[in-house]
Design a protein around this motif. Structure first.
Motif, PDB file in Angstrom:
ATOM      1  N   VAL C  39      27.609  61.475 132.447  1.00 50.73           N
ATOM      2  CA  VAL C  39      28.152  62.824 132.330  1.00 50.73           C
ATOM      3  C   VAL C  39      28.212  63.424 133.727  1.00 50.73           C
ATOM      4  CG1 VAL C  39      27.949  65.064 131.222  1.00 50.73           C
ATOM      5  CG2 VAL C  39      27.061  63.022 130.084  1.00 50.73           C
ATOM      6  N   GLY C  40      29.423  63.611 134.202  1.00 51.44           N
ATOM      7  CA  GLY C  40      29.577  64.152 135.539  1.00 51.44           C
ATOM      8  C   GLY C  40      30.213  65.521 135.512  1.00 51.44           C
ATOM      9  N   ASP C  45      35.613  69.216 140.874  1.00 51.89           N
ATOM     10  CA  ASP C  45      34.497  70.131 141.144  1.00 51.89           C
ATOM     11  C   ASP C  45      33.254  69.416 141.649  1.00 51.89           C
ATOM     12  OD1 ASP C  45      35.900  72.337 140.507  1.00 51.89           O
ATOM     13  OD2 ASP C  45      35.177  72.496 138.442  1.00 51.89           O
ATOM     14  N   CYS C  46      33.397  68.192 142.114  1.00 49.83           N
ATOM     15  CA  CYS C  46      32.210  67.456 142.547  1.00 49.83           C
ATOM     16  C   CYS C  46      31.645  68.090 143.818  1.00 49.83           C
ATOM     17  CB  CYS C  46      32.561  65.992 142.815  1.00 49.83           C
ATOM     18  SG  CYS C  46      31.178  65.045 143.452  1.00 49.83           S
ATOM     19  N   HIS C  47      30.339  68.336 143.794  1.00 48.24           N
ATOM     20  CA  HIS C  47      29.671  68.905 144.951  1.00 48.24           C
ATOM     21  C   HIS C  47      29.804  67.984 146.171  1.00 48.24           C
ATOM     22  CE1 HIS C  47      26.889  71.486 147.010  1.00 48.24           C
ATOM     23  NE2 HIS C  47      26.087  70.463 147.292  1.00 48.24           N
ATOM     24  N   TYR C  48      29.905  66.691 145.884  1.00 51.75           N
ATOM     25  CA  TYR C  48      30.067  65.705 146.967  1.00 51.75           C
ATOM     26  C   TYR C  48      31.508  65.201 147.035  1.00 51.75           C
ATOM     27  CZ  TYR C  48      25.061  65.926 146.396  1.00 51.75           C
ATOM     28  OH  TYR C  48      23.777  66.377 146.281  1.00 51.75           O
ATOM     29  N   ASN C  49      32.405  66.011 146.531  1.00 48.28           N
ATOM     30  CA  ASN C  49      33.856  65.755 146.552  1.00 48.28           C
ATOM     31  C   ASN C  49      34.352  64.675 145.587  1.00 48.28           C
ATOM     32  OD1 ASN C  49      34.209  67.721 148.475  1.00 48.28           O
ATOM     33  ND2 ASN C  49      34.078  66.274 150.181  1.00 48.28           N
ATOM     34  N   THR C  50      33.807  63.457 145.726  1.00 46.80           N
ATOM     35  CA  THR C  50      34.408  62.359 144.952  1.00 46.80           C
ATOM     36  C   THR C  50      33.400  61.572 144.120  1.00 46.80           C
ATOM     37  OG1 THR C  50      34.175  60.956 146.892  1.00 46.80           O
ATOM     38  CG2 THR C  50      36.325  61.991 146.583  1.00 46.80           C
ATOM     39  N   GLY C  51      32.157  62.092 144.025  1.00 49.19           N
ATOM     40  CA  GLY C  51      31.126  61.325 143.311  1.00 49.19           C
ATOM     41  C   GLY C  51      31.529  60.999 141.888  1.00 49.19           C
ATOM     42  N   ASN C  52      32.035  62.002 141.174  1.00 51.21           N
ATOM     43  CA  ASN C  52      32.383  61.766 139.759  1.00 51.21           C
ATOM     44  C   ASN C  52      33.604  60.852 139.615  1.00 51.21           C
ATOM     45  OD1 ASN C  52      34.050  63.699 140.815  1.00 51.21           O
ATOM     46  ND2 ASN C  52      33.742  65.224 139.191  1.00 51.21           N
ATOM     47  N   LEU C  81      31.884  67.616 132.349  1.00 53.96           N
ATOM     48  CA  LEU C  81      31.727  69.018 131.934  1.00 53.96           C
ATOM     49  C   LEU C  81      31.087  69.783 133.073  1.00 53.96           C
ATOM     50  CD1 LEU C  81      28.479  68.978 131.302  1.00 53.96           C
ATOM     51  CD2 LEU C  81      29.211  68.259 129.050  1.00 53.96           C
ATOM     52  N   SER C  82      31.106  71.120 132.963  1.00 52.77           N
ATOM     53  CA  SER C  82      30.452  71.881 134.019  1.00 52.77           C
ATOM     54  C   SER C  82      29.043  72.255 133.559  1.00 52.77           C
ATOM     55  CB  SER C  82      31.277  73.113 134.377  1.00 52.77           C
ATOM     56  OG  SER C  82      31.340  73.978 133.273  1.00 52.77           O
ATOM     57  N   SER C  83      28.202  72.661 134.491  1.00 52.81           N
ATOM     58  CA  SER C  83      26.770  72.806 134.209  1.00 52.81           C
ATOM     59  C   SER C  83      26.489  73.852 133.133  1.00 52.81           C
ATOM     60  CB  SER C  83      26.037  73.182 135.503  1.00 52.81           C
ATOM     61  OG  SER C  83      26.628  74.340 136.047  1.00 52.81           O
TER      62      SER C  83
END
Lengths: 310, 222, 122
Positions: C39-40, C45-52, C81-83
């Motif tokens: 679940v990413g 919206d990845c905080h690390y840009n491309t992790g998900n 999904l978002s947090s």
């Protein structure tokens, strides 16, 4: 008139006439009648006939055998030879084979990539490139030497030709490339099909400025469109082909049943215009699977009858 | 570096289907950089094969090892004590490493775990491109450091052919025309006049054509 | 919100789904997991840009391998999904558990048991 070979094509050119050549693609089978029939359609209207060498990398009857058939009919064949399928042993060997049948013209090409043909998974050879094949024929003819240095008994007597494409990129080296082929030993070139006459004339002008037209016979390549569909296909799908929009518009602007005729008209008009261009020594009329139209084009372009030379 | 690509697991399974124990041997050099046969890929293949065999109801010992290099006798020695317990080895090194491993252990069946492709470089992550065919007689000095033997589909020494269109090769719009690159480069170097020099017929005897090749350096041999 | 999600899910926390390696997924199946899903964050919206995005690629790769070895690629999935979306987390959890249940248990468990049984008999 000074000629280096017994080639009829060379004699016509050397005597100052416009030369006319055409071409036949050998069949995808072993029936010699196919090539004989095609040749008979055009034989009175051309000085020499190119036989393609597995064009677009589609396997066909070999160019050499088909050339021999033409020779037996009394025609002057131009043996097309690509460096894609043979190494330097096979190239030299086939040149000698052709020479043994007194085939006096050769067109040195690199050949389309095999990925276009029916053996996409095959190897290509390209031991030599087209310029190096030109050098090879010249050495065999003028020095009577094999590439390996040994003497050739009864060396080939071949008028050496190549292709020239004024329309491929980058344009700036297109004339230098012609110069390079001349330096390698080429004596006549047949150009890519010309539809963009302005660009061709520009190329010719640059060539003339360097005096190249005095060192090589330039035969302008002419292919009539059979239809607007063919014009669009050539424009969009054939690499190194330059078909201006006006030309496509012109043929697309007539009813379908008249498009073939319009294609011939365009071709004839182009020849008439290019006859006036200094340095154009003749025309290579490639009517693709439409050989029966060659006589009409040649006649309407004022290139008939063909001169008798001997 | 030598660039390799993943070999389909099905193909590997077909070769090693009969074994009871198998060692998957990776290599820390080129194939690690091109993500085809390093420690990570060894782990993935080993895991996949363990699952495959188990799913077939067979207990097959599948172990992992990754050597510093497989193209070096010295490093291949490191597994001498363990290889004998395995029915076979799948080497995930390049074709060179695979053969060297097999030569080192003549009685051990060795199978390739990757498809070795070419000598090239990483253009970006996940994209490797060919730059050299090792013809043994480098001509880059004359071609503005762009190799037509490698990068022209017809390896033309006096290109470009009539199929060069807008900088691309006639066989594929994704392939740059090597001769366009050469001309651009010669121009940038102010050496475009050299274009008209004819390239002599090439001596291919130092290429693959000459048979298996060796480099012998007596100056450094003992 | 005291939301309930199925108890047969074992949550492994990672700083970013980009940390999830294909090997983690494969090992989970080797060890008997019936399904794995990551679940990413929402794509883009990845905080690390491309992790998900990396995670998705790895999940796809793992699915392909699981198909090849006969375990079944549908057992591994990716959700985003978002947090703040607790209820959606629960919805996905239930959905995936349902799907995995339909697929049945990890065939490797049965295979392992079969081998063990043969051994005991011998």
């Amino acid at each position: 008139m000074k000629t280096k070979t017994p080639s009829r094509l060379e004699k016509v050119l050397a005597s100052g006439h416009f030369a006319v050549t055409s071409e036949c693609g050998p069949p995808r089978g072993s029936d010699p009648e196919v090539i004989i029939k095609k040749a008979n359609l055009i034989k009175d209207h051309v000085d020499a006939v190119n036989i393609t060498d597995n064009q677009t990398s589609v396997t066909r009857m070999c160019s050499l055998a088909a050339c021999i058939r033409l020779k037996m009919l009394g025609l002057d064949p131009v043996l097309q030879m690509v460096t894609r399928d043979r190494n330097r042993i096979a190239l030299q060997s086939d040149i000698l084979g052709a020479a043994s049948f007194d085939i006096h013209n050769i067109l040195c090409l690199s050949g389309d990539h095999q990925s276009f043909g029916d053996c996409k998974t095959g190897q290509n050879v390209h031991d030599l490139d087209s310029m190096q094949l030109i050098q090879t024929v010249k050495k065999m003819r003028d020095e009577a030497k094999f590439l390996g240095g040994d003497d050739i008994k009864r060396p080939p007597q071949m008028f050496i030709g190549a292709a020239a494409n004024p329309f491929a990129d980058p344009f700036e080296i297109r004339v230098p490339r012609l110069a390079k082929k001349i330096a390698a030993g080429v004596e006549f070139v047949q150009t890519q099909c010309i539809y963009n006459l302005d660009k061709f004339e520009e190329w010719m002008k640059i060539a003339r400025d360097r005096g190249l037209h005095k060192n090589v016979y330039i035969l302008a390549g002419m292919t009539p469109f059979k239809s607007a569909g063919m014009a669009r296909y050539m424009k969009n799908r054939v690499p190194g082909m330059d078909v201006p929009d006006e030309v496509v518009k012109r043929i697309a602007g007539v009813p379908k049943e008249n498009q073939a005729e319009e294609g011939i008209n365009i071709c004839v008009e182009s020849i008439q215009r290019l006859k006036e261009v200094e340095g154009v020594s003749g025309f290579h009329v490639m009517a693709i699977e439409w050989e029966e139209k060659v006589p009409e084009i040649v006649e309407r372009a004022g290139l008939y009858p063909r001169p008798a030379v001997e | 570096m030598i660039v390799a690509d993943k070999k389909p697991i099905e193909e590997i399974v077909e070769e090693v289907n009969h074994v009871k124990s198998l060692l998957i041997a990776g290599c820390n050099e080129c194939v690690t950089v091109c993500e085809a046969g390093g420690k990570k890929e060894v782990g993935i293949l080993a895991s996949a094969l363990r699952m495959y065999f188990l799913n077939q109801g067979r207990e097959v010992k599948v172990d992992e090892v990754t050597l510093e290099r497989q193209c070096d006798h010295e490093y291949l020695e490191e597994i001498r004590n363990i290889v004998e317990q395995y029915d076979a080895v799948v080497s995930m090194a390049c074709g060179v490493g695979i053969q060297f491993l097999a030569e080192e252990y003549p009685k051990l069946p060795v199978y390739p775990g990757v498809n070795t492709c070419f000598m090239g470089a990483t253009e970006k992550r996940g994209l490797w491109v060919e730059r050299c065919q090792g013809c043994g007689r480098c001509i880059l000095a004359k071609t503005g450091a762009v190799c037509p033997i490698t990068r022209c589909a017809k390896r033309l020494m006096n290109g470009p052919c009539g199929g060069s269109s807008k900088g691309k090769c006639e066989i594929n719009q994704d392939i740059e025309c090597a001769w366009q690159l050469i001309i651009d480069r010669l121009k940038a170097l102010g050496r475009l006049d050299e274009y008209e020099k004819l390239f002599p017929i090439k001596d291919w005897s130092t290429d693959r054509a000459g048979g298996p090749r060796k480099v012998v350096r007596e100056d450094i041999q003992l | 919100m005291r939301l309930q999600y199925p108890t047969n899910i074992n949550i492994i926390r990672v700083p970013c789904t980009g940390k999830v390696d294909i090997l983690h997924i494969l090992r989970a199946f080797e060890k008997g997991a019936d399904g794995v899903y990551a679940v990413g964050c929402m794509e883009g919206d990845c905080h690390y840009n491309t992790g998900n995005l990396r995670a998705r690629k790895r999940i796809e790769q793992a699915a392909k391998i699981l198909d090849t070895v006969g375990v079944g690629g549908q057992r591994v999935q990716m959700r985003n999904l978002s947090s703040g979306e607790g209820p959606l987390f629960v919805k996905y959890a239930k959905e995936i558990v349902e799907q995995i249940k339909e697929l049945g248990p990890n065939p490797l468990k049965q295979a392992k048991a079969g081998i063990q049984k043969e051994k005991n008999a011998a």
